[in-house]
Scaffold this motif. Structure first.
Motif, PDB file in Angstrom:
ATOM      1  N   CYS A1760       0.850  -1.208   0.000  1.00 11.58           N
ATOM      2  CA  CYS A1760       0.000   0.000   0.000  1.00 11.58           C
ATOM      3  C   CYS A1760       0.889   1.263   0.000  1.00 11.58           C
ATOM      4  O   CYS A1760       0.576   2.254  -0.690  1.00 11.58           O
ATOM      5  CB  CYS A1760      -0.922   0.008   1.207  1.00 11.58           C
ATOM      6  N   LYS A1763       2.186   1.490  -3.137  1.00 12.19           N
ATOM      7  CA  LYS A1763       1.151   1.955  -4.052  1.00 12.19           C
ATOM      8  C   LYS A1763       0.872   3.449  -3.844  1.00 12.19           C
ATOM      9  O   LYS A1763       0.628   4.209  -4.810  1.00 12.19           O
ATOM     10  CB  LYS A1763      -0.108   1.144  -3.820  1.00 12.19           C
ATOM     11  N   LYS A1764       0.877   3.783  -2.523  1.00 10.15           N
ATOM     12  CA  LYS A1764       0.607   5.196  -2.214  1.00 10.15           C
ATOM     13  C   LYS A1764       1.664   6.079  -2.838  1.00 10.15           C
ATOM     14  O   LYS A1764       1.367   7.168  -3.383  1.00 10.15           O
ATOM     15  CB  LYS A1764       0.570   5.383  -0.697  1.00 10.15           C
ATOM     16  N   ASP A1767       0.891   6.120  -6.233  1.00  8.44           N
ATOM     17  CA  ASP A1767      -0.284   6.944  -6.495  1.00  8.44           C
ATOM     18  C   ASP A1767       0.046   8.433  -6.355  1.00  8.44           C
ATOM     19  O   ASP A1767      -0.431   9.264  -7.145  1.00  8.44           O
ATOM     20  CB  ASP A1767      -1.428   6.585  -5.522  1.00  8.44           C
ATOM     21  N   SER A1768       0.754   8.678  -5.287  1.00  9.55           N
ATOM     22  CA  SER A1768       1.121  10.101  -5.111  1.00  9.55           C
ATOM     23  C   SER A1768       1.981  10.550  -6.280  1.00  9.55           C
ATOM     24  O   SER A1768       1.821  11.674  -6.787  1.00  9.55           O
ATOM     25  CB  SER A1768       1.856  10.294  -3.785  1.00  9.55           C
ATOM     26  N   LEU A1770       1.778   9.233  -9.093  1.00 11.44           N
ATOM     27  CA  LEU A1770       0.903   9.346 -10.250  1.00 11.44           C
ATOM     28  C   LEU A1770       0.009  10.561 -10.114  1.00 11.44           C
ATOM     29  O   LEU A1770      -0.284  11.250 -11.126  1.00 11.44           O
ATOM     30  CB  LEU A1770       0.021   8.069 -10.343  1.00 11.44           C
ATOM     31  N   ASN A1771      -0.407  10.790  -8.852  1.00 11.76           N
ATOM     32  CA  ASN A1771      -1.286  11.939  -8.642  1.00 11.76           C
ATOM     33  C   ASN A1771      -0.525  13.256  -8.970  1.00 11.76           C
ATOM     34  O   ASN A1771      -1.137  14.189  -9.504  1.00 11.76           O
ATOM     35  CB  ASN A1771      -1.835  11.963  -7.204  1.00 11.76           C
TER      36      ASN A1771
END
Length: 1868
Positions: A1760, A1763-1764, A1767-1768, A1770-1771
């Motif tokens: 996670c 992933k975070k 994601d961050s 990616l964000n």
């Protein structure tokens, strides 16, 4: 015979015929006398009645006649007599007959029939006298007064004057006979009941003899009996066959009252009951019937009850008598009396030892002056006690009762009494008796010292009179009959003269003609055994008178000559016309001829083809002297007169048969059918002639009338068809010839019976042909004469007057017919006019003989009805008065003439058989002589042959002939041997039957006489003296000594006992097997216990158990101690005597004193009560008898053994004496004869001493018997049979006995010879030359001589000593046997007494057993009922206790309710009303439903079965409330409690009601049982009294038995003036031993009395001491009780029950519960431990999983984070593109909230479960339903039912969790 069911169909016909007869009788009625009609007219009305039906089982009823009022006047009718009957009577109004009305006898009496228009006078024959008497007719002797007797003789009624012997005659009105007569009780009238077609009963007035009344239509054919009632107002009659009608008449009005059929078989008698005129009795063939006249709703009826014989054999009843109480005493065929009561035989009376009252039927029973008189066929009259008969009853199952007559009279030998009637003579008891053997007796039944002997007033023939004969010179008549008598009568003076008796009955008789016996004094008689006797009649007054001679009679008979020509009865006797030859005929098919002049020397005999019935010699008018022989089977012979040969020796003639006689034969062939055919042809011929005449007349008439009239006349003419002529008929059985007579040479007339009767046939003999066969010959008569009214009534006998102008005929029906003939009319052409009159009985009075007197003035007839009538033949000459016959004078020297030897044996040889026997004996004698000659020749040849054999033996051996050389031919000897063997076999076969017969006879004799014996009588004789001793003849022990009743130990166990025994064994075995199994299980458990280590909790439990066990044991010991103390106290109090206590010893002593002391009644006293232990029955008496027999048998057996031992001793003594005698003889051989002493005689054994050898025989015995038999045969060759019987009876036994007598002697001699061979060594003299003896030899010889002399004397003394010793032994044993004989004789007397007592007890046994069974049954019933009462009382007590318990439960229920409600509760009244409310409850039914049934249906059923309440009556002011709803402020728990307690109250009340009902029922049952017990107790007392009375009666009968006690004179101490008194009835027989005991007992009683007085004084002092001690002990007990009370109060503060305290020290139940609690905790702890281990395991697994999960979570977290980051990253890369995913997801939030709520809910459940677990651990914890969450409450509202279901389910779940999570720790 009609059946009872067919009677209805015949009634209409009989009624119709009767009405027709009545109409005809009215038209032909006789007018009354003028004098009577002037006084009052007489009208005869029609009679109406209804025939009744007969039934043997049901009541027979007769109908009420139209004149019931006549009977109502005579018999008092009951007040409720129906009015309807009187209305019925009113229909035919009738007038009473005048009491002075009489009929005219001349118009009633039957008159002779005379052919119309003939000159024959009515009084052609007039009855002069009757010599007969029908003695076998029932009730044929009546008495009108003391001197006038009345009896029936054929068609005449004879009134006999007993004093003058004059006879008065009354003729019957019907002419067909008289049935029966009867006399009125007042002797003013007598009845004559006749026979015929619908006969009359005529009632005559006496002494005027006028016909007074006539009774009509009472029966069809004849009357059997009539009887008046006691007052004479009614008459009962009963008819003979076929109707047997019973009629009750009002005889004065000539009307029947009642009528019915008496029975379907012959009825003998009918009588009224003298005491009750409404009762009648009839008896007859195989029946007796009891009748009663009773009023029914249809009128007066006759009701009959048939007597039922039951076990008794059915019998004809002749005599009977009605007793005053309605019972009937009747006789029987076997002679006993039967007592009838209620239609059944109550008892059969016989004499002692089961002998019959009479030997034969009892013909009459009467009651006279309080005594019963029976008249028997055995000629005895016996008098019986009326009371004994009236009260007689059965005593055993045989139904017999033995009684004895008071008096009896044997009238005479050969007397058969039929009836008796009393003669009314004041001061005398005379009776007239009817003897069925032909006499009338006068009897005196006073039975006093002056009683007269029976007197025979009149004597007659009994039965049929077979023949009569008339004297050729005077008015004498001779008759004979089968009653074995020949009687002579003087019929002119009407006097019987003399009679003579023989062994056999007479069958024919003839008076010897005057040419043979000029004085007419001889009579020849033929008898039924074939004997012919010639009797000579003479006047004994003409004989020389001797002094002391008996009373001289008017005539006497002398037996002149006897011979036996025939083997069967003689049927005919005839003298030749010159009197030279006598011919006799017989049923044996022979005719014998005798030469009269040569003293009846036999001439010869001829054979006939049939039995001879009549012999007639030709008259002088015939050219030849011939004999007409008439045979019964249709043959008629004519024999010429045999030639009389001169004196010559006829011994060489073998037979008397005349074979060369020329016999002519006529064999009758039936021609009656031909005659009838000819008569019918003649009739038709005459009829045709008449028709021809009528036709001629019609023809003339037709010619006169013209054509039209002619046609009408022709139409009237009809030709009739002729019937066929009768066929020619030949009867299958030839008609018998009855009689016949000569009509001329070779011509004769015959009368036949059967089919050919009704004619007289004229016959003629065919020419003689010696080659013709009689049997094949068929002849027909050439003429005939028709006889009027003879179709069924043929002519039986015929005789003619002297001038042949009158032919007298005797008919079969007893009528006399006289034909008047022309002179010399042998062809009977004038046989037309006749005179006919019925005299003898029409049914059985056939005329057997008819004859006229020598001068034709008298005619005499004899019939089969025992009657002999003498008629006066009509003549112009008047008979002289006082006419008397002259008895022939005796011949000179008749008194000294020897009487010939009579032939009395019926098996005696006839003349012909005797001659044949003589010739046969002569021939046999000649043959025997030839045989004897041959035997002598053979004997001489044998002697010569023996001599040759002797010479042959004397020759040298080499010259001798061998035995086989004498045989000429060996085949001859072999053939002779075979023939001999064959003959022996043939003889054995011939004698096999005889041998078997004699063997069986011998076996039967042995079984009867020898097998029952245990030994023969042995008689032992002394040797020197005459003394002897005999053994007892012992039979095998009787059945009484053998019979032994099984004892209790020998009794076979019953089925129940066996079952119980087996059941106990099975139960024991099962118990043993169960115990073994339990032992094995306990052993296994113990083994497991030993293997497994114990835990601390187990140790604690065991300690607790041990502690509890000790406490319980201690409490039990205390309890046992208390119980033991209680038991001791109870025993002590139980042993404490009460106020009315009596010592058992004293009670026993008092009982013994009551039994054995005091004033006792004798056994003969009427109030003697038999003690229980002294009662005896047949079984005990049999046992006593058996003991006596066994004792006597044992003593006799012992004595017999002693006698047999003595016999053996005698045999041994004889053997020893024989040895000694032999030694003595041997010694005497060496002694000089001068020095010999006499040798004692050797005793012998007598045959009586060895009876067992009596039947032993050997070949020598048989040979000697044969020799003696042959010798006796040679001496008496003509007495073979006598010799054989004598030799077989005597010779054989005699030889065998003699032979056996010598056996002992021979055996002993042989033994003595053997013994003597070794006894003495006597030196034999050497056969050397004689030499002088030396001195030494002389010395030796002297020594030997001295020795031998001593031995000789010693042996002689020894023999004497043996003999004396044996004789002494015999005398000693004889003395002992004499003593034993005395004892045995006493035992025999005692045995007789015991046997009589046993027989008496057996007679009482049946009734006693019945009474005893009755007592036992009632006693058992009383005990059963008492047991039921006790059980009922116990049950009542139990129910009362249950009621008390229920009441206490109800009280406890209310108390608990008050405690639960408490005080000051405002809903108390409401709840109390709810509790007390009355509710009607319906009983719940058990319903079998399924398990998954809906709960709604359950609820609805509960509501239906629940309360349907009413308002409570206890409520105030009718307050209405609803008990189903709890008030708002009321506690629901209390409300529920009230509901529950109400249910319990209702249950209790229902139980109370049920228990009370049960108690009430038990009370009713108790009351009923109490009443029954009283009834049963009363019945038991009655039965015991009856048994006691029966025991008393039995004891009285036992006392009546006589006991024989032999005494000696010195034993009699009862003397009167030194002499023995004649009357010993007041004496007492007592033994000396008993008298001494009584005297000793007196002294003992005095001593006992003094001892009892001392003992009484001591007991009184002892009683005072005990009372004083008792008072002191009671004070001590009171003090101790006060001390104990004070100690209790001081210690416990109050008085307590120590026993209760001890028993309450240990609460067993509590301790057991504690132990169970510990065990449960232990098991729960084990289970919790197991679950804890499982939880730990699961926790560990959970931890491992959690670690793995955490590791996965860490990985996931890393992923996670990564992933975070991605994601961050990616964000960040896409920030620029939008903010679409900035907020958290809504689904994650919802999931998180739900997980949180689930965790909270689980936590709450876990806490709740922990609380429940804690509560479950506590025993007193209460589980409540869980509180629902708010969410559940808000989510779904719940009703009350759902709450209940949830609570139930939750409870189940809580229990489940409690079980599942019991092992969780408390911390969890």
């Amino acid at each position: 015979m009609k059946e009872p069911d067919d009677q209805d169909a015949d009634e209409g016909k009989s009624e119709k015929s009767k009405s027709e007869r009545k109409q005809s009788s009215k038209s032909e009625s006789k007018p009354a006398t003028k004098d009577d009609t002037k006084e009052e007219t007489f009208t005869e009305g029609e009679e109406s009645y209804v025939d009744g039906k007969d039934s043997d089982e049901e009541n027979l009823e007769g109908s009420l006649s139209s004149i019931q009022y006549g009977y109502m006047e005579d018999i008092a009718a009951p007040p409720e007599a129906p009015a309807a009957a009187s209305e019925e009577v009113e229909e035919p109004v009738k007038k009473k007959i005048s009491e002075s009305f009489f009929y005219d006898y001349s118009e009633l009496a039957s008159m002779p029939f005379v052919t119309p228009d003939s000159s024959i006078p009515l009084d052609l024959l007039t009855v002069v006298h009757s010599f007969g008497y029908d003695c076998r007719k029932r009730a044929n002797l009546q008495l009108l007064d003391s001197s006038t007797a009345l009896y029936i003789a054929g068609n005449q009624l004879i009134l006999l004057n007993l004093k003058t012997k004059e006879q008065t005659y009354l003729r019957s009105s019907s002419g067909e006979g008289i049935g029966v007569i009867g006399v009125h009780p007042q002797k003013t009238h007598f009845t004559v009941a006749e026979k015929g077609s619908y006969p009359k009963i005529i009632i005559y007035e006496y002494p005027s003899l006028k016909p007074y009344r006539i009774l009509r239509d009472g029966t069809e054919k004849g009357y059997a009996y009539v009887d008046f009632n006691f007052r004479g107002t009614l008459l009962a009659s009963v008819g003979s066959g076929p109707d047997y009608t019973l009629t009750i008449w009002n005889w004065k009005e000539e009307q029947p009252i009642l009528r019915t059929k008496a029975f379907t078989q012959e009825v003998f008698k009918v009588t009224f009951n003298p005491e009750d005129e409404e009762q009648l009795t009839t008896s007859g063939s195989g029946h007796i019937k009891f009748w009663e006249m009773a009023f029914t709703f249809t009128g007066l009826k006759l009701q009959g009850a048939l007597g039922r014989f039951g076990k008794t054999a059915t019998t004809d009843i002749e005599g009977y008598m009605e007793l005053p109480d309605g019972k009937v005493l009747s006789g029987s065929e076997w002679g006993n009396m039967l007592l009838w009561d209620g239609g059944l035989i109550k008892v059969e009376l016989c004499r002692a030892a089961r002998k019959s009252c009479h030997h034969g039927p009892i013909n009459q029973i009467m009651l006279d002056e309080g005594e019963v008189i029976t008249v028997g066929s055995d000629g005895c009259i016996r008098i019986w006690d009326f009371e004994t008969i009236d009260t007689a009853d059965t005593v055993d199952e045989t139904g017999l009762l033995e009684i004895e007559p008071i008096n009896e009279l044997q009238v005479d030998k050969n007397v058969k009494l039929f009836s008796m009637i009393k003669m009314n003579e004041t001061g005398n008891n005379f009776w007239l008796a009817q003897d069925a053997n032909g006499a009338i007796w006068k009897l005196d039944l006073s039975f006093s010292n002056i009683t007269q002997d029976p007197e025979c007033l009149f004597s007659f023939h009994s039965g049929a009179v077979e023949a009569l004969a008339m004297s050729p010179v005077t008015y004498l008549m001779a008759t004979t009959a089968l009653d074995c008598s020949v009687r002579i009568y003087d019929f002119a003076s009407k006097t019987p003269l003399i009679q003579m008796k023989f062994r056999q009955g007479g069958t024919t008789i003839a008076w010897v003609p005057q040419m043979v016996s000029y004085s007419g004094a001889q009579i020849i008689v033929g008898f039924e055994d074939g004997v012919v006797r010639i009797l000579e009649l003479y006047d004994p007054k003409g004989l020389t008178v001797f002094s002391g001679r008996k009373k001289v009679v008017d005539a006497d008979i002398h037996l002149r000559q006897v011979f036996k020509p025939h083997t069967d009865c003689v049927t005919a006797l005839a003298y030749e016309r010159d009197g030279e030859i006598l011919a006799t005929g017989s049923k044996d098919h022979t005719v014998f001829f005798f030469d009269v002049e040569k003293d009846y020397k036999p001439i010869g005999y001829i054979n006939t083809p049939g039995p001879v019935i009549q012999l007639i010699w030709s008259t002088i008018s015939h050219p030849e002297n011939t004999l007409l022989i008439i045979c019964q089977n249709g043959y008629v012979l004519e024999a010429p007169c045999p030639i009389l040969k001169e004196e010559e020796d006829d011994h060489d003639v073998a037979s008397y048969e005349i074979k060369d006689m020329h016999l002519k034969c006529f064999h009758y062939s039936s021609v009656k059918s031909k005659i009838l055919r000819l008569i019918e042809i003649e009739k038709r011929k005459k009829k045709k002639e008449l028709k021809e005449q009528e036709r001629e007349e019609r023809k003339k008439l037709r010619e006169e009338m013209g054509e039209n009239g002619g046609k009408e006349v022709e139409e009237l003419e009809e030709e009739e068809e002729e019937e066929p002529l009768p066929e020619i008929f030949m009867p299958p059985t030839p008609s018998p010839i009855l009689c016949g007579f000569y009509s001329g040479p070779e011509k004769f007339w015959i009368s036949l019976g059967g089919y050919d009767s009704g004619f007289l046939y004229h016959c003629q003999f065919p020419p003689y042909d010696k080659d013709s066969d009689f049997k094949e010959q068929k002849d027909e008569p050439f003429d005939f004469r028709f006889i009027d009214d003879a179709e069924d009534n043929p002519i039986q006998v015929i005789t003619f007057s002297i001038n042949k102008t009158m032919m007298f005929c005797g008919m079969r029906n007893g009528a006399v017919r006289v034909y008047v003939l022309s002179e010399n009319d042998t062809s009977l052409t004038s046989l037309v006019d006749y005179w006919h009159f019925n005299m003898h009985d029409n049914n059985y009075g056939c005329i057997t003989s008819i004859s006229t007197s020598f001068d034709d003035r008298f005619l005499v007839t004899a019939g089969t009805d025992s009657n002999i009538f003498v008629f006066d033949v009509f003549s112009e000459f008047v008979l002289k008065k006082g006419l008397k016959a002259k008895v022939p004078s005796p011949r000179y020297g008749i008194e000294s003439e020897p009487i010939p030897e009579d032939i009395e044996d019926p098996k005696e040889y006839s003349i012909e058989n005797a001659r044949r026997k003589r010739e046969h004996d002569k021939l046999m004698r000649e043959v025997e002589e030839i045989k004897a000659g041959k035997r002598q020749q053979i004997k001489a040849l044998r002697k010569e042959f023996l001599k040759l054999l002797a010479l042959n033996t004397e020759l040298p051996t080499h010259m001798q002939f061998k035995r086989t050389d004498f045989d000429l031919d060996s085949k001859i000897r072999a053939d002779i041997g075979r023939r001999t063997a064959h003959k022996i076999q043939q003889v054995e076969k011939e004698l096999a039957w005889e041998k078997e017969k004699h063997e069986l006879g011998l076996k039967k004799l042995q079984n009867r006489f020898r097998d029952t014996l245990e030994g023969d009588i042995v008689v032992v004789h002394a040797i020197k003296s005459d003394h002897k001793i005999s053994s007892y003849r012992l039979v095998k022990p009787s059945k009484y000594s053998k019979s032994k009743r099984p004892s209790q130990s020998e009794r076979r166990p019953s089925k129940f006992e066996r079952f119980e025994k087996e059941g106990l064994g099975k139960k024991d075995s099962r118990r043993e097997t169960g115990e073994s199994i339990s032992i094995i299980e306990e052993a296994i458990i113990e083994k497991e216990k030993k293997v497994r280590p114990r835990t601390l909790s187990e140790i604690m439990i065991e300690n607790q158990i041990e502690k509890t066990r000790k406490l319980i044991l201690k409490a039990e010991k205390a309890q046992q101690k208390i119980q033991q103390r209680k038991k001791e106290w109870e025993e002590l109090y139980r042993s404490k005597p009460g106020d009315d206590y009596e010592d058992p010893k004293d009670v026993q002593a008092i009982k013994e004193a009551q039994v054995f002391m005091g004033d006792f009644n004798l056994k003969t006293a009427p109030d003697y009560k038999i003690p229980e232990h002294m009662r005896i029955n047949a079984a005990k008496k049999e046992e006593e008898l058996g003991q006596l027999d066994s004792m006597a048998h044992g003593k006799k057996m012992h004595m017999n053994r002693c006698i047999l031992s003595l016999r053996d001793l005698k045999i041994a003594v004889i053997d020893e004496i024989q040895c000694l005698v032999q030694e003595l003889k041997n010694i005497q051989l060496s002694l000089d004869k001068s020095k010999h002493i006499p040798i004692p005689q050797i005793p012998q054994i007598y045959p009586e001493e060895v009876p067992e050898r009596r039947f032993h025989y050997d070949e020598e015995t048989l040979l000697s018997f044969k020799r003696e038999r042959a010798k006796s045969l040679d001496e008496n060759p003509y007495q073979v049979e006598q010799v054989e019987s004598a030799s077989s009876a005597g010779g054989f036994l005699r030889h065998s006995i003699l032979k056996d007598a010598d056996l002992v002697t021979r055996d002993s001699v042989s033994r003595s010879s053997k013994a003597s061979a070794y006894s003495l060594d006597i030196p034999k003299v050497a056969e050397f030359a004689k030499a002088e003896p030396t001195d030494v030899e002389l010395e030796i010889m002297k020594r030997d001589e001295i020795k031998h002399l001593y031995m000789q004397q010693y042996l002689s003394n020894r023999i004497k000593e043996l003999i004396i010793t044996f004789d002494a032994e015999l005398r000693l044993l004889r003395h002992q046997k004499l003593k034993l004989d005395t004892q045995m004789k006493l035992s025999d007397l005692h045995h007789l007494t015991l046997f009589q007592e046993m027989l008496l007890l057996k007679n009482f046994e049946k009734q006693e057993n019945i009474l005893q069974e009755r007592v036992n049954f009632l006693d058992k019933e009383e005990q059963d009922m008492q047991w039921k009462i006790n059980e009922t009382l116990k049950e009542m007590e139990e129910k009362k206790n249950e009621i008390t318990k229920l009441q206490e439960q109800e009280k406890a229920l209310y108390a608990g309710f008050q405690a639960a409600v408490g005080e000051n509760n405002k809903f108390a009244n409401f709840l109390l009303k709810v509790l007390k409310k009355k509710i009607k409850r319906v009983k719940k039914k058990e319903v079998e439903g399924e398990a998954d049934e809906d709960e709604e249906s359950e609820e609805s059923s509960e509501e239906e079965s629940s309360l349907e309440s009413d308002e409570d009556e206890s409520g105030s002011e009718d307050e209405v409330f609803d008990d189903s709803i709890c008030p708002t402020s009321c506690d629901p728990a209390l409300f529920e409690l009230a509901i529950q307690l109400r249910e319990k109250r209702l249950d209790i009340e229902e139980a109370l009601v049920e228990e009370k009902k049960i108690v009430d029922n038990l009370k009713k049952e108790y009351d009923a049982l109490s009443k029954k017990v009283k009834v049963v107790a009363a019945n038991l007392n009655t039965a015991e009294e009856a048994l006691e009375a029966y025991q008393r009666e039995k004891q009285q009968r036992l006392n009546e038995l006589l006991v024989v006690m032999p005494l000696k004179l010195h034993q009699i101490e009862y003397m009167v003036f030194g002499e023995i008194p004649s009357d010993l009835s007041g004496t007492l027989v007592f033994s000396n031993h008993s008298l001494g005991r009584l005297q000793e007992r007196i002294v003992q009683l005095q001593d006992e009395n003094s001892q009892q007085q001392k003992l009484n004084k001591e007991c009184r002092e002892r009683r005072k001491l005990l009372i004083r001690e008792k008072r002191e002990m009671s004070k001590t007990i009171h003090k101790m009780e006060e001390t104990v009370r004070q100690l209790m109060v001081s210690k416990f503060g109050r008085v307590i029950d120590l026993e209760a305290l001890q028993t309450l020290s240990v609460n067993t139940t509590l301790e057991e519960l504690k132990i169970r609690k510990l065990r449960k905790e232990l098991s729960n702890a084990k289970e919790m431990k197991m679950w804890e281990e499982k939880i730990a395991q699961m926790r560990w697994e959970l931890m491992v999983k959690t670690k793995e999960h955490t590791k996965k979570l860490h990985q996931m977290n890393d992923f996670c984070i990564e992933k975070k980051k991605l994601d961050s990253r990616l964000n960040t890369l896409q920030n620029q593109q939008g903010n679409a995913f900035q907020r958290p997801r809504k689904a994650d939030i919802v999931a998180r909230e739900r997980a949180t709520e689930l965790i909270h809910a689980q936590a709450e459940k876990i806490s709740a479960l922990k609380q429940e677990i804690a509560l479950l651990r506590n025993k007193s914890g209460l589980i409540l339903p869980p509180i629902p969450s708010v969410q559940d409450t808000d989510m779904k509202p719940m009703d009350h039912n759902n709450e209940c279901r949830l609570w139930k389910s939750h409870t189940r779940e809580s229990v489940y969790f409690n079980q599942a999570y019991h092992g969780f720790p408390k911390s969890n």
